[in-house]
Motif scaffolding. Structure first.
Motif, PDB file in Angstrom:
ATOM      1  N   ALA A  88      -7.972  10.222 -12.550  1.00 37.18           N
ATOM      2  CA  ALA A  88      -6.686  10.140 -11.341  1.00 37.18           C
ATOM      3  C   ALA A  88      -6.550  11.226 -10.614  1.00 37.18           C
ATOM      4  CB  ALA A  88      -5.107  10.205 -11.935  1.00 37.18           C
ATOM      5  N   VAL A  89      -6.305   9.837  -9.476  1.00 41.70           N
ATOM      6  CA  VAL A  89      -6.519  10.757  -7.652  1.00 41.70           C
ATOM      7  C   VAL A  89      -5.652  10.469  -7.525  1.00 41.70           C
ATOM      8  CG1 VAL A  89      -7.519  10.883  -5.460  1.00 41.70           C
ATOM      9  CG2 VAL A  89      -9.149  10.115  -7.337  1.00 41.70           C
ATOM     10  N   GLN A  90      -4.643   9.149  -7.142  1.00 45.97           N
ATOM     11  CA  GLN A  90      -3.085   8.855  -6.488  1.00 45.97           C
ATOM     12  C   GLN A  90      -2.749   7.478  -7.096  1.00 45.97           C
ATOM     13  OE1 GLN A  90      -5.012   8.938  -2.073  1.00 45.97           O
ATOM     14  NE2 GLN A  90      -2.676   7.788  -1.985  1.00 45.97           N
ATOM     15  N   PRO A  91      -1.237   7.060  -7.431  1.00 47.85           N
ATOM     16  CA  PRO A  91      -1.122   6.164  -7.769  1.00 47.85           C
ATOM     17  C   PRO A  91      -1.161   5.327  -6.518  1.00 47.85           C
ATOM     18  CG  PRO A  91       0.929   7.634  -7.419  1.00 47.85           C
ATOM     19  CD  PRO A  91      -0.202   8.204  -7.192  1.00 47.85           C
ATOM     20  N   LEU A  92      -0.891   3.802  -6.240  1.00 43.61           N
ATOM     21  CA  LEU A  92      -0.620   2.850  -4.841  1.00 43.61           C
ATOM     22  C   LEU A  92       0.781   3.516  -4.629  1.00 43.61           C
ATOM     23  CD1 LEU A  92      -3.482   1.982  -5.934  1.00 43.61           C
ATOM     24  CD2 LEU A  92      -2.777  -0.360  -4.515  1.00 43.61           C
ATOM     25  N   LEU A  93       1.020   3.256  -3.265  1.00 41.44           N
ATOM     26  CA  LEU A  93       2.322   3.696  -3.280  1.00 41.44           C
ATOM     27  C   LEU A  93       3.377   1.947  -3.665  1.00 41.44           C
ATOM     28  CD1 LEU A  93       2.391   5.237   0.099  1.00 41.44           C
ATOM     29  CD2 LEU A  93       2.935   5.972  -2.045  1.00 41.44           C
ATOM     30  N   ARG A  94       2.501   0.773  -3.723  1.00 45.89           N
ATOM     31  CA  ARG A  94       2.762  -0.124  -3.933  1.00 45.89           C
ATOM     32  C   ARG A  94       1.564  -1.040  -4.430  1.00 45.89           C
ATOM     33  NH1 ARG A  94       3.753  -0.291   1.503  1.00 45.89           N
ATOM     34  NH2 ARG A  94       1.708  -1.749   1.358  1.00 45.89           N
ATOM     35  N   PRO A  95       2.146  -1.500  -6.362  1.00 45.96           N
ATOM     36  CA  PRO A  95       1.364  -1.883  -6.811  1.00 45.96           C
ATOM     37  C   PRO A  95       0.827  -3.429  -6.098  1.00 45.96           C
ATOM     38  CG  PRO A  95       2.829  -1.671  -8.205  1.00 45.96           C
ATOM     39  CD  PRO A  95       3.063  -0.618  -6.775  1.00 45.96           C
ATOM     40  N   VAL A  96      -0.972  -3.472  -6.282  1.00 48.19           N
ATOM     41  CA  VAL A  96      -1.304  -4.541  -5.599  1.00 48.19           C
ATOM     42  C   VAL A  96      -1.559  -5.526  -7.077  1.00 48.19           C
ATOM     43  CG1 VAL A  96      -3.037  -5.594  -4.328  1.00 48.19           C
ATOM     44  CG2 VAL A  96      -2.002  -3.601  -4.125  1.00 48.19           C
ATOM     45  N   THR A  97      -0.672  -6.814  -6.911  1.00 54.58           N
ATOM     46  CA  THR A  97      -0.772  -7.930  -7.939  1.00 54.58           C
ATOM     47  C   THR A  97      -1.227  -8.688  -8.075  1.00 54.58           C
ATOM     48  OG1 THR A  97       0.443  -9.509  -7.427  1.00 54.58           O
ATOM     49  CG2 THR A  97       1.705  -7.791  -8.428  1.00 54.58           C
ATOM     50  N   LEU A  98      -2.555  -9.278  -9.056  1.00 51.88           N
ATOM     51  CA  LEU A  98      -3.330 -10.321  -9.070  1.00 51.88           C
ATOM     52  C   LEU A  98      -3.313 -11.846  -8.128  1.00 51.88           C
ATOM     53  CD1 LEU A  98      -6.564 -11.277 -10.264  1.00 51.88           C
ATOM     54  CD2 LEU A  98      -5.190 -12.227 -11.880  1.00 51.88           C
ATOM     55  N   GLU A  99      -2.300 -11.735  -8.650  1.00 50.04           N
ATOM     56  CA  GLU A  99      -1.747 -12.867  -7.180  1.00 50.04           C
ATOM     57  C   GLU A  99      -1.679 -13.066  -6.081  1.00 50.04           C
ATOM     58  OE1 GLU A  99      -1.069 -15.404  -8.593  1.00 50.04           O
ATOM     59  OE2 GLU A  99      -2.056 -15.170 -10.070  1.00 50.04           O
ATOM     60  N   THR A 100      -1.035 -11.586  -5.745  1.00 52.28           N
ATOM     61  CA  THR A 100      -1.348 -11.010  -4.418  1.00 52.28           C
ATOM     62  C   THR A 100      -2.795 -11.427  -3.832  1.00 52.28           C
ATOM     63  OG1 THR A 100       0.798 -10.057  -4.062  1.00 52.28           O
ATOM     64  CG2 THR A 100      -0.815  -9.252  -2.040  1.00 52.28           C
ATOM     65  N   CYS A 101      -4.001 -10.803  -4.686  1.00 50.82           N
ATOM     66  CA  CYS A 101      -5.431 -10.565  -3.836  1.00 50.82           C
ATOM     67  C   CYS A 101      -6.089 -12.370  -4.063  1.00 50.82           C
ATOM     68  CB  CYS A 101      -5.929  -9.903  -5.389  1.00 50.82           C
ATOM     69  SG  CYS A 101      -5.490  -8.129  -5.952  1.00 50.82           S
ATOM     70  N   LYS A 102      -5.079 -13.013  -4.473  1.00 49.22           N
ATOM     71  CA  LYS A 102      -5.263 -14.711  -4.668  1.00 49.22           C
ATOM     72  C   LYS A 102      -5.154 -15.260  -3.631  1.00 49.22           C
ATOM     73  CE  LYS A 102      -5.372 -15.299  -9.520  1.00 49.22           C
ATOM     74  NZ  LYS A 102      -5.359 -15.941 -11.065  1.00 49.22           N
ATOM     75  N   VAL A 103      -4.180 -14.637  -2.872  1.00 49.67           N
ATOM     76  CA  VAL A 103      -3.524 -15.414  -1.637  1.00 49.67           C
ATOM     77  C   VAL A 103      -4.641 -14.390  -0.461  1.00 49.67           C
ATOM     78  CG1 VAL A 103      -2.375 -16.460  -3.164  1.00 49.67           C
ATOM     79  CG2 VAL A 103      -1.654 -14.374  -1.375  1.00 49.67           C
ATOM     80  N   GLN A 104      -5.046 -13.451  -1.017  1.00 49.20           N
ATOM     81  CA  GLN A 104      -5.110 -12.465   0.175  1.00 49.20           C
ATOM     82  C   GLN A 104      -6.311 -12.641   1.031  1.00 49.20           C
ATOM     83  OE1 GLN A 104      -3.257 -10.604   2.073  1.00 49.20           O
ATOM     84  NE2 GLN A 104      -4.320 -10.042   3.587  1.00 49.20           N
ATOM     85  N   PRO A 105      -6.263 -13.021   2.297  1.00 47.03           N
ATOM     86  CA  PRO A 105      -7.676 -13.555   3.617  1.00 47.03           C
ATOM     87  C   PRO A 105      -8.574 -12.377   3.531  1.00 47.03           C
ATOM     88  CG  PRO A 105      -5.991 -13.639   4.900  1.00 47.03           C
ATOM     89  CD  PRO A 105      -5.117 -12.776   3.173  1.00 47.03           C
TER      90      PRO A 105
END
Length: 138
Positions: A88-105
């Motif tokens: 492990a290196v570091q956690p994300l400050l905010r988890p990034v959901t699959l749903e967010t990835c699906k709509v992110q340009p």
């Protein structure tokens, strides 16, 4: 350096488990898919990857580093299967959901979106940057 994404079911092996292994890391064992295995065989020490909670949460929660190149999987007697070791290196400050990835340009072609079953997958440098930004690491 190359970038990757590693999927794990958090009720079996989650981000807290990975963090608890410390600097020695943990073998990413149990992968029984040729494409995922071949991805691990292509990895080098120092490559970075996203740690993704599948099934429960469906979100990228942290960053891991390859700390040992591909070697025989200790959980198998079959010589076809091998794995890398991750720390492990570091956690994300905010988890990034699959749903967010699906709509992110910029993430339309991401393997996570287009081949959801592959447990170890490549991530492009641009996808890496976008996810890090979404996760609060920029």
């Amino acid at each position: 350096m190359s970038y990757w994404l590693f999927k794990s079911e958090p009720d079996t092996w989650g981000w807290p488990d990975q963090v608890a292994r410390g600097a020695m890391g943990e073998e990413w064992h149990g992968v029984r898919n040729y494409q995922a295995r071949n991805n691990m065989r292509a990895m080098k020490v120092g490559d970075l990857g996203f740690f993704y909670h599948s099934n429960i949460g469906k979100e990228i929660v942290g960053i891991v580093e390859v700390c040992r190149t591909s070697q025989p999987d200790s959980t198998s007697d079959d010589p076809r299967w091998d794995c890398v070791c991750l720390r492990a290196v570091q956690p994300l400050l905010r988890p990034v959901t699959l749903e967010t990835c699906k709509v992110q340009p910029g993430l339309e072609k991401m393997v996570l979106i287009n081949n959801a079953r592959l447990s170890v997958q490549p991530v492009t440098p641009e996808e890496w940057r976008i996810i890090c930004d979404l996760g609060g690491l920029s």
